[in-house]
Design a protein around this motif. Structure first.
Motif, PDB file in Angstrom:
ATOM      1  N   GLY A 203       0.736  -1.160   0.134  1.00  0.00           N
ATOM      2  CA  GLY A 203       0.098   0.062  -0.020  1.00  0.00           C
ATOM      3  C   GLY A 203       1.076   1.529  -0.043  1.00  0.00           C
ATOM      4  N   ALA A 204       0.314   2.354  -0.338  1.00  0.00           N
ATOM      5  CA  ALA A 204       0.777   3.625  -0.027  1.00  0.00           C
ATOM      6  C   ALA A 204       0.644   4.296   1.338  1.00  0.00           C
ATOM      7  N   GLY A 205       1.463   5.254   1.449  1.00  0.00           N
ATOM      8  CA  GLY A 205       1.506   6.098   2.858  1.00  0.00           C
ATOM      9  C   GLY A 205       2.317   5.911   3.666  1.00  0.00           C
ATOM     10  N   TYR A 206       2.325   6.376   4.741  1.00  0.00           N
ATOM     11  CA  TYR A 206       3.436   6.368   5.945  1.00  0.00           C
ATOM     12  C   TYR A 206       3.577   4.907   6.420  1.00  0.00           C
ATOM     13  N   ASP A 207       4.648   4.650   7.016  1.00  0.00           N
ATOM     14  CA  ASP A 207       4.801   3.237   7.780  1.00  0.00           C
ATOM     15  C   ASP A 207       4.004   3.499   9.116  1.00  0.00           C
ATOM     16  N   PRO A 208       3.235   2.735   9.546  1.00  0.00           N
ATOM     17  CA  PRO A 208       2.715   2.822  10.928  1.00  0.00           C
ATOM     18  C   PRO A 208       3.460   3.171  11.924  1.00  0.00           C
ATOM     19  N   GLU A 209       4.796   2.523  12.060  1.00  0.00           N
ATOM     20  CA  GLU A 209       5.908   2.544  13.270  1.00  0.00           C
ATOM     21  C   GLU A 209       6.262   3.916  13.219  1.00  0.00           C
ATOM     22  N   LEU A 210       6.598   4.419  11.957  1.00  0.00           N
ATOM     23  CA  LEU A 210       7.145   5.780  11.809  1.00  0.00           C
ATOM     24  C   LEU A 210       6.103   6.815  12.154  1.00  0.00           C
ATOM     25  N   PHE A 211       4.919   6.575  11.791  1.00  0.00           N
ATOM     26  CA  PHE A 211       3.821   7.467  12.084  1.00  0.00           C
ATOM     27  C   PHE A 211       3.527   7.600  13.708  1.00  0.00           C
ATOM     28  N   MET A 239      -3.288  11.239  25.882  1.00  0.00           N
ATOM     29  CA  MET A 239      -2.887  10.742  24.510  1.00  0.00           C
ATOM     30  C   MET A 239      -1.708  10.214  24.227  1.00  0.00           C
ATOM     31  N   LEU A 240      -0.648  10.592  25.048  1.00  0.00           N
ATOM     32  CA  LEU A 240       0.710   9.994  24.703  1.00  0.00           C
ATOM     33  C   LEU A 240       0.767   8.443  25.498  1.00  0.00           C
ATOM     34  N   LYS A 241       0.293   8.203  26.558  1.00  0.00           N
ATOM     35  CA  LYS A 241      -0.030   7.095  26.960  1.00  0.00           C
ATOM     36  C   LYS A 241      -0.642   6.106  26.331  1.00  0.00           C
ATOM     37  N   VAL A 242      -1.914   6.544  25.649  1.00  0.00           N
ATOM     38  CA  VAL A 242      -2.558   5.754  24.853  1.00  0.00           C
ATOM     39  C   VAL A 242      -1.965   5.193  23.731  1.00  0.00           C
ATOM     40  N   THR A 243      -1.255   6.221  22.853  1.00  0.00           N
ATOM     41  CA  THR A 243      -0.185   6.111  21.875  1.00  0.00           C
ATOM     42  C   THR A 243       0.763   4.911  22.130  1.00  0.00           C
ATOM     43  N   CYS A 244       1.493   5.013  23.241  1.00  0.00           N
ATOM     44  CA  CYS A 244       2.466   4.112  23.567  1.00  0.00           C
ATOM     45  C   CYS A 244       1.865   2.643  23.773  1.00  0.00           C
ATOM     46  N   LYS A 245       0.728   2.696  24.252  1.00  0.00           N
ATOM     47  CA  LYS A 245       0.118   1.259  24.308  1.00  0.00           C
ATOM     48  C   LYS A 245      -0.308   0.814  23.214  1.00  0.00           C
ATOM     49  N   TYR A 246      -0.891   1.398  22.289  1.00  0.00           N
ATOM     50  CA  TYR A 246      -1.195   0.744  21.013  1.00  0.00           C
ATOM     51  C   TYR A 246       0.048   0.655  20.072  1.00  0.00           C
ATOM     52  N   TYR A 247       1.039   1.391  20.329  1.00  0.00           N
ATOM     53  CA  TYR A 247       2.068   1.317  19.333  1.00  0.00           C
ATOM     54  C   TYR A 247       2.888  -0.057  19.690  1.00  0.00           C
ATOM     55  N   GLN A 248       2.912  -0.498  21.135  1.00  0.00           N
ATOM     56  CA  GLN A 248       3.170  -1.672  21.433  1.00  0.00           C
ATOM     57  C   GLN A 248       2.443  -2.830  20.793  1.00  0.00           C
ATOM     58  N   GLU A 249       1.307  -2.685  20.913  1.00  0.00           N
ATOM     59  CA  GLU A 249       0.281  -4.010  20.309  1.00  0.00           C
ATOM     60  C   GLU A 249       0.417  -3.980  19.033  1.00  0.00           C
ATOM     61  N   PHE A 250       0.689  -2.913  18.007  1.00  0.00           N
ATOM     62  CA  PHE A 250       0.968  -3.184  16.842  1.00  0.00           C
ATOM     63  C   PHE A 250       1.999  -3.981  16.499  1.00  0.00           C
ATOM     64  N   ASN A 251       3.111  -4.264  17.548  1.00  0.00           N
ATOM     65  CA  ASN A 251       4.223  -5.168  17.308  1.00  0.00           C
ATOM     66  C   ASN A 251       3.821  -6.712  17.739  1.00  0.00           C
ATOM     67  N   TYR A 252       2.486  -7.047  18.077  1.00  0.00           N
ATOM     68  CA  TYR A 252       2.177  -8.374  18.642  1.00  0.00           C
ATOM     69  C   TYR A 252       1.897  -9.102  17.350  1.00  0.00           C
ATOM     70  N   THR A 253       2.514 -10.356  17.119  1.00  0.00           N
ATOM     71  CA  THR A 253       2.201 -11.297  16.199  1.00  0.00           C
ATOM     72  C   THR A 253       0.820 -11.423  15.804  1.00  0.00           C
ATOM     73  N   GLY A 254       0.335 -11.342  14.769  1.00  0.00           N
ATOM     74  CA  GLY A 254      -1.066 -11.736  14.378  1.00  0.00           C
ATOM     75  C   GLY A 254      -2.014 -10.797  14.503  1.00  0.00           C
ATOM     76  N   VAL A 255      -1.360  -9.495  15.259  1.00  0.00           N
ATOM     77  CA  VAL A 255      -2.538  -8.514  15.251  1.00  0.00           C
ATOM     78  C   VAL A 255      -3.023  -7.906  14.101  1.00  0.00           C
ATOM     79  N   LYS A 256      -4.298  -7.602  13.977  1.00  0.00           N
ATOM     80  CA  LYS A 256      -4.855  -6.904  12.589  1.00  0.00           C
ATOM     81  C   LYS A 256      -4.635  -5.438  12.711  1.00  0.00           C
TER      82      LYS A 256
END
Length: 271
Positions: A203-211, A239-256
């Motif tokens: 796909g096109a766009g910014y890498d989620p981890e970079l974002f 917002m910062l606390k929420v972003t840190c939480k979901y950034y970590q979840e992005f790195n779990y295997t099998g996450v959508k």
């Protein structure tokens, strides 16, 4: 290699004692230098390095061949978070019957993505944070030095490399737009606000981890360095606390990733 002196000193000690671990799991954020460290370990061992695929067939082939090694060989599995359960189970054989001259290295972002059995039998290595001095050296010696913002935003060498490939100002403007509007727009439009994020490999766009990294940086900058009302700072802190939480979840295997992004948006709107 920049930084990681304690880890490299440990490797030198293992080599001097002829006690280099047969199986290592190196964990750290994207861009933290896990692959570079793996290659440095192989170089210090004077070992031949084989860059392996992550499929179960590739793992089984590596396990089969490793017992035939006639000299020091390192089998490297990059981003092993992405391995299937079957592939991870196939790796168990080399932890049960370690080969004499072969060594296995798996790099991961989140060690929780590896089987607990593998983690318990591996030598687990966590990439150390980089100092400002180390990052300054990398910025001045290994980048094009065209944009000081790249150094200001980055906390790993790999992050600098990623930021050099994008329009940093545009990315930060996008992050500001998201932060400033995510609580203001209607529910449907809130999900459209992040359409510039790439959720598919092709796909096109910014890498989620970079974002996510740049969102964290902007929020932290707003809270710590900018003059705003206490109420705004409290909102951005949440917002910062929420972003840190979901950034970590992005790195779990099998996450959508699309579902995780949606949950992040909803959580940000509740801050």
């Amino acid at each position: 290699m920049i930084g990681q002196k304690e880890i490299l000193n440990n490797v030198d000690f293992w080599i001097s004692q002829d006690a280099v671990p047969r199986f290592m799991i190196i964990s750290g954020d994207a861009g933290s230098g896990r692959t570079t460290l793996s290659k440095e370990i192989a170089k210090k061992m004077r070992a031949y390095i084989i860059d392996c695929e992550l499929s179960v067939e590739a793992v089984r082939e590596a396990v089969k061949n490793c017992y035939k090694c006639s000299g020091n060989t390192v089998y490297l599995f990059r981003n092993a978070d992405k391995m299937s359960s079957a592939a991870k189970n196939a790796m168990l054989k080399i932890t049960e019957e370690p080969p004499r001259q072969a060594h296995f290295i798996a790099t991961v972002q989140n060690p929780e993505n590896m089987l607990e059995t593998l983690r318990s039998r591996a030598t687990n290595i966590q990439m150390a944070p980089y100092t400002d001095e180390e990052l300054d050296i990398y910025y001045h010696d290994y980048t094009n030095k065209k944009n000081p913002l790249i150094r200001e935003i980055s906390d790993t060498p790999g992050m600098m490399e990623q930021l050099e490939k994008v329009d940093v100002e545009d990315l930060l403007d996008f992050c500001n737009t998201v932060i400033d509007n995510i609580q203001q727009v209607t529910g449907v439009n809130a999900f459209k606000i992040v359409q510039k994020i790439k959720l598919k490999e092709d796909g096109a766009g910014y890498d989620p981890e970079l974002f996510f990294h740049c969102i964290k940086w902007r929020l932290l900058h707003k809270v710590v360095h900018e003059e705003h009302s206490q109420k705004d700072k409290e909102i951005w802190s949440r917002m910062l606390k929420v972003t840190c939480k979901y950034y970590q979840e992005f790195n779990y295997t099998g996450v959508k990733k699309d579902s995780t992004l949606d949950m992040w948006i909803l959580a940000m709107r509740d801050c």
